[in-house]
Enzyme design. Structure first.
Site, PDB file in Angstrom:
ATOM      1  N   ARG A 164      74.646  38.955  84.841  1.00  0.00           N
ATOM      2  CA  ARG A 164      75.737  39.321  85.751  1.00  0.00           C
ATOM      3  C   ARG A 164      75.203  39.438  87.175  1.00  0.00           C
ATOM      4  O   ARG A 164      74.205  40.109  87.414  1.00  0.00           O
ATOM      5  CB  ARG A 164      76.390  40.636  85.314  1.00  0.00           C
ATOM      6  CG  ARG A 164      77.008  40.521  83.929  1.00  0.00           C
ATOM      7  CD  ARG A 164      77.856  41.687  83.540  1.00  0.00           C
ATOM      8  NE  ARG A 164      78.329  41.547  82.165  1.00  0.00           N
ATOM      9  CZ  ARG A 164      79.051  42.444  81.507  1.00  0.00           C
ATOM     10  NH1 ARG A 164      79.381  43.575  82.116  1.00  0.00           N
ATOM     11  NH2 ARG A 164      79.435  42.234  80.266  1.00  0.00           N
TER      12      ARG A 164
ATOM     13  N   ARG B 193      72.830  49.424  86.627  1.00  0.00           N
ATOM     14  CA  ARG B 193      73.557  48.213  87.038  1.00  0.00           C
ATOM     15  C   ARG B 193      72.527  47.129  87.365  1.00  0.00           C
ATOM     16  O   ARG B 193      71.949  47.110  88.447  1.00  0.00           O
ATOM     17  CB  ARG B 193      74.450  48.503  88.240  1.00  0.00           C
ATOM     18  CG  ARG B 193      75.474  47.400  88.510  1.00  0.00           C
ATOM     19  CD  ARG B 193      76.392  47.787  89.664  1.00  0.00           C
ATOM     20  NE  ARG B 193      77.161  48.984  89.380  1.00  0.00           N
ATOM     21  CZ  ARG B 193      78.300  49.011  88.689  1.00  0.00           C
ATOM     22  NH1 ARG B 193      78.797  47.891  88.196  1.00  0.00           N
ATOM     23  NH2 ARG B 193      78.939  50.148  88.479  1.00  0.00           N
TER      24      ARG B 193
ATOM     25  N   GLU C 208      79.430  54.687  81.734  1.00  0.00           N
ATOM     26  CA  GLU C 208      79.985  53.720  80.789  1.00  0.00           C
ATOM     27  C   GLU C 208      78.881  52.988  80.031  1.00  0.00           C
ATOM     28  O   GLU C 208      77.946  52.461  80.618  1.00  0.00           O
ATOM     29  CB  GLU C 208      80.850  52.698  81.523  1.00  0.00           C
ATOM     30  CG  GLU C 208      81.459  51.649  80.615  1.00  0.00           C
ATOM     31  CD  GLU C 208      81.963  50.431  81.371  1.00  0.00           C
ATOM     32  OE1 GLU C 208      81.866  49.333  80.812  1.00  0.00           O
ATOM     33  OE2 GLU C 208      82.424  50.585  82.528  1.00  0.00           O
TER      34      GLU C 208
ATOM     35  N   SER D  47      82.784  49.047  76.095  1.00  0.00           N
ATOM     36  CA  SER D  47      84.180  48.757  76.417  1.00  0.00           C
ATOM     37  C   SER D  47      84.816  48.036  75.244  1.00  0.00           C
ATOM     38  O   SER D  47      84.317  47.000  74.798  1.00  0.00           O
ATOM     39  CB  SER D  47      84.287  47.883  77.673  1.00  0.00           C
ATOM     40  OG  SER D  47      83.953  48.617  78.829  1.00  0.00           O
TER      41      SER D  47
ATOM     42  N   ARG E  87      70.671  49.746  79.327  1.00  0.00           N
ATOM     43  CA  ARG E  87      71.450  50.864  79.852  1.00  0.00           C
ATOM     44  C   ARG E  87      71.434  52.055  78.901  1.00  0.00           C
ATOM     45  O   ARG E  87      71.336  53.208  79.342  1.00  0.00           O
ATOM     46  CB  ARG E  87      72.893  50.441  80.142  1.00  0.00           C
ATOM     47  CG  ARG E  87      73.696  51.575  80.774  1.00  0.00           C
ATOM     48  CD  ARG E  87      75.120  51.187  81.110  1.00  0.00           C
ATOM     49  NE  ARG E  87      75.188  50.340  82.296  1.00  0.00           N
ATOM     50  CZ  ARG E  87      76.335  50.049  82.929  1.00  0.00           C
ATOM     51  NH1 ARG E  87      77.472  50.550  82.482  1.00  0.00           N
ATOM     52  NH2 ARG E  87      76.322  49.261  83.987  1.00  0.00           N
TER      53      ARG E  87
END
Length: 443
Positions: A278, A293, A367, A370, A408
């Site tokens: 990403r 991130r 987070e 999802s 993460r």
């Protein structure tokens, strides 16, 4: 993508959905172009039918042995009359050709515009999705687990990882620029352990494991809804017209694209581990510290393809959410579940639940998962269908959810399992994957 008929009949709903999701979508233009598209098609069909019938009639009239020719003679027509009639029919058909050509050219232009506009249409959020402008207005559903209270000054995961010799951000940046890292030694082993735990738990629940490409064609990204809206977030290989995926959801969901499955084959339940890429475009200055991130990570993703039934989709949504919660329960990490508001939903999501895990260094929940429900939004783009017992063809429904994403998830593991001396307890569920060891200590 939605059914054009649904858009025509629910234009106001689509306008509200676009506004709520902050998705640019010119609904009036879509409706107008769709109307013209159908008008052109109707006229073209009529003219092509006329040409076909006229051509057949000419062939019959010019064939002395045909019933039409004999019938004309019986009706008192001379051969000259029949020739004149055939010539007149030919002239009429010739006069139609410019109009047909013009309509075919317009049909192509309209189709290109219509297809582009359709890719901007959002999936309306379900009624139980809360209204809100962004992630600050997501609604908490529940909290699970106790947040640890330290009797010493805790370190963040970067300090812990660096001192333990298992994380090297400085050299990761040297190799690949900002938002990169290197895991080594027990850091690499811990990373692999969480991925293996997640995969094993999913396989035990009858999800079929897959290894899939992470470099895919343009149409796969468009089909799953990541292009064109999210194009700036992807790493592109322009020379080969390919893109690196940000999640295994992309190739797994597209696996049966442009195919028709049997209803008896559904549901399809897949789990895939992949490297994810990403660009984090637009995230300059946001979450720059540590592993939160980053540009490159590994993720175990679960994907469900089921029948076109809203109630069934919702049942699967609850199940895939529970699968992820069970992984966090196995790791004994405190977390909460939030119902994502309209302004934080993606273009194709009817509803999404995020799981946020407690991260001491962030002073709150971050987070980590999802879970998304799309109904037939992705399936229409992918032409992913099934045939029911009555031989009728339907678009499938698709869902997906993170099982685990690392590194993460290493943030809460390292920070919540740390000791005052800088050592880290290995969660019990991960010890079988790390040779039965209980602690990570400074070498």
């Amino acid at each position: 993508m939605l059914d054009p008929k649904f858009i025509r009949e629910n234009a106001d709903l689509i306008r509200r959905a676009a506004k709520a999701k902050r998705v640019p979508c010119d609904v009036d233009r879509i409706v107008a172009v769709d109307a013209r598209r159908r008008e052109v098609q109707v006229e073209l069909d009529a003219l092509r039918s006329k040409v076909r019938e006229g051509g057949e009639m000419m062939g019959l009239l010019r064939n002395p042995k045909s019933p039409a020719h004999k019938q004309a003679i019986s009706a008192g027509k001379t051969e000259a009359d029949i020739k004149t009639l055939a010539d007149q029919t030919q002239a009429e058909l010739t006069d139609l050709k410019p109009r047909i050509k013009a309509l075919e050219e317009e049909e192509q232009r309209v189709a290109v515009e219509f297809d582009a506009l359709m890719l901007t249409v959002p999936q309306p959020a379900d009624p139980d999705v809360p209204d809100g402008k962004d992630d600050t207005e997501n609604v908490e559903i529940k909290r699970v687990g106790e947040v640890r209270r330290f009797d010493f000054e805790p370190k963040d995961h970067v300090t812990l990882g660096t001192q333990l010799g298992i994380l090297d951000i400085e050299r990761g940046v040297k190799l690949a620029g900002s938002r990169n890292y290197v895991l080594k030694g027990d850091g690499a082993l811990l990373h692999q352990a969480v991925l293996r735990l997640a995969q094993d738990m999913m396989i035990a629940r009858a999800f079929v494991p897959m290894t899939v490409p992470v470099l895919v064609r343009e149409e796969v990204m468009v089909g799953t809804g990541y292009f064109p809206a999210g194009r700036d977030q992807a790493y592109l290989c322009e020379r080969d017209a390919m893109s690196l995926v940000g999640t295994a959801e992309v190739p797994v969901t597209a696996y049966y694209s442009d195919e028709i499955l049997a209803e008896s084959e559904l549901p399809k339940k897949f789990v895939a581990q992949s490297t994810c890429f990403r660009r984090e475009a637009g995230a300059a200055g946001k979450d720059t510290h540590g592993l939160y991130r980053i540009h490159l990570f590994e993720k175990v993703e679960q994907v469900v393809i089921c029948r076109n039934d809203a109630a069934e989709s919702k049942r699967w949504h609850a199940e895939i959410l529970k699968n992820a919660e069970d992984v966090l329960a196995a790791l004994k990490l405190p977390y909460r579940v939030v119902n994502v508001c309209t302004g934080d939903l993606g273009q194709g999501q009817a509803q999404k639940f995020d799981i946020e895990t407690w991260m001491p260094s962030r002073g709150g929940y971050g987070e980590t998962h999802s879970a998304s429900r799309f109904y037939e939004f992705q399936a229409r783009r992918l032409k992913l269908r099934y045939r029911d017992g009555a031989k009728k063809i339907h678009y499938c429904h698709t869902l997906n959810n993170t099982v685990i994403a690392s590194p993460r998830i290493l943030i809460p593991i390292l920070e919540l399992y740390q000791h005052a001396d800088g050592a880290v307890t290995i969660p019990e569920a991960l010890r079988p994957y790390m040779g039965g060891r209980e602690r990570i200590e400074r070498a």
